[in-house]
Design a protein around this motif. Structure first.
Motif, PDB file in Angstrom:
ATOM      1  N   VAL A   6     -20.243  -1.962 -47.540  1.00  0.00           N
ATOM      2  CA  VAL A   6     -20.321   0.006 -47.285  1.00  0.00           C
ATOM      3  C   VAL A   6     -19.692  -0.956 -45.246  1.00  0.00           C
ATOM      4  CG1 VAL A   6     -21.415   1.999 -46.486  1.00  0.00           C
ATOM      5  CG2 VAL A   6     -21.409   1.200 -48.683  1.00  0.00           C
ATOM      6  N   THR A   7     -18.667  -0.147 -46.070  1.00  0.00           N
ATOM      7  CA  THR A   7     -18.366  -0.145 -43.644  1.00  0.00           C
ATOM      8  C   THR A   7     -18.038   1.835 -43.081  1.00  0.00           C
ATOM      9  OG1 THR A   7     -16.626  -0.389 -42.078  1.00  0.00           O
ATOM     10  CG2 THR A   7     -15.688   0.368 -44.857  1.00  0.00           C
ATOM     11  N   ALA A   8     -18.562   1.734 -42.136  1.00  0.00           N
ATOM     12  CA  ALA A   8     -17.878   3.407 -41.270  1.00  0.00           C
ATOM     13  C   ALA A   8     -17.802   3.386 -40.421  1.00  0.00           C
ATOM     14  CB  ALA A   8     -19.721   3.690 -41.580  1.00  0.00           C
ATOM     15  N   ASN A   9     -17.974   3.943 -39.202  1.00  0.00           N
ATOM     16  CA  ASN A   9     -17.493   4.124 -38.172  1.00  0.00           C
ATOM     17  C   ASN A   9     -18.615   4.705 -37.674  1.00  0.00           C
ATOM     18  OD1 ASN A   9     -14.456   4.802 -38.490  1.00  0.00           O
ATOM     19  ND2 ASN A   9     -14.614   3.378 -36.594  1.00  0.00           N
ATOM     20  N   ARG A  10     -19.502   3.749 -36.279  1.00  0.00           N
ATOM     21  CA  ARG A  10     -20.584   4.160 -35.072  1.00  0.00           C
ATOM     22  C   ARG A  10     -19.853   5.565 -34.446  1.00  0.00           C
ATOM     23  NH1 ARG A  10     -22.774  -0.948 -33.205  1.00  0.00           N
ATOM     24  NH2 ARG A  10     -21.341  -0.597 -31.976  1.00  0.00           N
ATOM     25  N   LEU A  11     -20.481   6.383 -34.419  1.00  0.00           N
ATOM     26  CA  LEU A  11     -20.176   7.747 -33.911  1.00  0.00           C
ATOM     27  C   LEU A  11     -20.408   7.922 -32.584  1.00  0.00           C
ATOM     28  CD1 LEU A  11     -21.784  10.726 -36.021  1.00  0.00           C
ATOM     29  CD2 LEU A  11     -19.312   9.613 -35.191  1.00  0.00           C
ATOM     30  N   GLU A  12     -21.355   6.729 -31.978  1.00  0.00           N
ATOM     31  CA  GLU A  12     -21.311   6.363 -30.150  1.00  0.00           C
ATOM     32  C   GLU A  12     -20.801   5.893 -30.091  1.00  0.00           C
ATOM     33  OE1 GLU A  12     -24.042   3.568 -28.215  1.00  0.00           O
ATOM     34  OE2 GLU A  12     -25.949   4.086 -29.653  1.00  0.00           O
ATOM     35  N   ASP A  13     -19.993   5.001 -30.125  1.00  0.00           N
ATOM     36  CA  ASP A  13     -18.375   4.618 -30.100  1.00  0.00           C
ATOM     37  C   ASP A  13     -17.565   4.268 -31.090  1.00  0.00           C
ATOM     38  OD1 ASP A  13     -19.527   2.594 -31.487  1.00  0.00           O
ATOM     39  OD2 ASP A  13     -20.199   0.911 -30.250  1.00  0.00           O
ATOM     40  N   GLY A  23     -30.694  -1.726 -43.770  1.00  0.00           N
ATOM     41  CA  GLY A  23     -30.899  -0.722 -43.638  1.00  0.00           C
ATOM     42  C   GLY A  23     -30.220  -0.268 -41.994  1.00  0.00           C
ATOM     43  N   ASN A  24     -29.726  -1.002 -41.150  1.00  0.00           N
ATOM     44  CA  ASN A  24     -29.070  -0.483 -40.631  1.00  0.00           C
ATOM     45  C   ASN A  24     -27.548  -1.022 -40.531  1.00  0.00           C
ATOM     46  OD1 ASN A  24     -31.460  -0.339 -38.546  1.00  0.00           O
ATOM     47  ND2 ASN A  24     -32.151  -2.487 -38.863  1.00  0.00           N
ATOM     48  N   TRP A  25     -26.962  -1.034 -39.356  1.00  0.00           N
ATOM     49  CA  TRP A  25     -25.460  -1.617 -38.995  1.00  0.00           C
ATOM     50  C   TRP A  25     -24.688  -2.215 -37.894  1.00  0.00           C
ATOM     51  CZ3 TRP A  25     -22.591   1.617 -42.391  1.00  0.00           C
ATOM     52  CH2 TRP A  25     -23.342   3.300 -43.142  1.00  0.00           C
ATOM     53  N   SER A  26     -24.059  -3.075 -38.139  1.00  0.00           N
ATOM     54  CA  SER A  26     -24.125  -4.178 -37.531  1.00  0.00           C
ATOM     55  C   SER A  26     -22.443  -3.990 -37.867  1.00  0.00           C
ATOM     56  CB  SER A  26     -24.448  -5.248 -38.354  1.00  0.00           C
ATOM     57  OG  SER A  26     -24.023  -6.513 -37.581  1.00  0.00           O
ATOM     58  N   GLU A  27     -22.886  -4.241 -36.274  1.00  0.00           N
ATOM     59  CA  GLU A  27     -20.584  -4.782 -35.946  1.00  0.00           C
ATOM     60  C   GLU A  27     -20.103  -5.774 -36.704  1.00  0.00           C
ATOM     61  OE1 GLU A  27     -20.255  -4.753 -31.805  1.00  0.00           O
ATOM     62  OE2 GLU A  27     -21.688  -3.301 -31.847  1.00  0.00           O
ATOM     63  N   ASN A  28     -20.461  -6.831 -37.311  1.00  0.00           N
ATOM     64  CA  ASN A  28     -20.631  -7.732 -37.860  1.00  0.00           C
ATOM     65  C   ASN A  28     -20.649  -8.084 -39.446  1.00  0.00           C
ATOM     66  OD1 ASN A  28     -20.097 -10.832 -38.973  1.00  0.00           O
ATOM     67  ND2 ASN A  28     -21.596 -11.765 -37.120  1.00  0.00           N
ATOM     68  N   ILE A  29     -19.513  -8.522 -40.386  1.00  0.00           N
ATOM     69  CA  ILE A  29     -19.307  -8.656 -41.260  1.00  0.00           C
ATOM     70  C   ILE A  29     -20.105  -8.923 -42.609  1.00  0.00           C
ATOM     71  CG2 ILE A  29     -17.572  -9.395 -41.802  1.00  0.00           C
ATOM     72  CD1 ILE A  29     -16.093  -7.163 -43.673  1.00  0.00           C
ATOM     73  N   ASN A  30     -20.694 -10.248 -42.370  1.00  0.00           N
ATOM     74  CA  ASN A  30     -20.923 -10.927 -42.360  1.00  0.00           C
ATOM     75  C   ASN A  30     -22.666 -10.525 -42.519  1.00  0.00           C
ATOM     76  OD1 ASN A  30     -19.248 -13.613 -43.295  1.00  0.00           O
ATOM     77  ND2 ASN A  30     -19.026 -13.967 -40.170  1.00  0.00           N
ATOM     78  N   ASP A  31     -22.947  -9.427 -41.648  1.00  0.00           N
ATOM     79  CA  ASP A  31     -24.607  -9.416 -41.804  1.00  0.00           C
ATOM     80  C   ASP A  31     -24.798  -8.009 -43.034  1.00  0.00           C
ATOM     81  OD1 ASP A  31     -25.285 -10.447 -39.287  1.00  0.00           O
ATOM     82  OD2 ASP A  31     -25.507  -8.838 -38.192  1.00  0.00           O
TER      83      ASP A  31
END
Length: 97
Positions: A6-13, A23-31
């Motif tokens: 699952v990918t998305a865009n972070r609202l903050e930036d 259950g968190n969000w990472s900028e690194n697809i390998n995570d």
């Protein structure tokens, strides 16, 4: 069915992020947590679409990926661009880091 994350865009930036195993969000697809099969992918997307996440991310969706050694690689060029950044200026985007 292929492997999916699952990918998305972070609202903050506005950065591209991926749902992780914890259950968190990472900028690194390998995570990213990988779903193998339709049921697992549907459950992953349902988790990412929870209403309480509307203040953290926007537009979650599934993308097809493949495992290449230790790396997770998107299969569609559009997602490669979202993951790495601009293809015309390699001094910009994630690949410049």
């Amino acid at each position: 069915m292929s492997l999916q994350v699952v990918t998305a865009n972070r609202l903050e930036d506005g950065l591209v992020v991926f749902l992780t195993s914890d259950g968190n969000w990472s900028e690194n697809i390998n995570d990213a947590r990988i779903a193998d099969g339709k049921e697992a992918a549907d459950a992953l997307l349902a988790e990412a679409s929870a209403p309480e996440l509307d203040i953290v991310i926007v537009g979650p969706y599934l993308i097809d990926v493949e495992q290449q050694g230790a790396d997770i690689v998107p299969t569609k060029y559009r997602e490669v661009l979202r993951t790495k950044g601009p293809s015309v200026r390699e001094d910009l985007g994630y690949q410049a880091v």
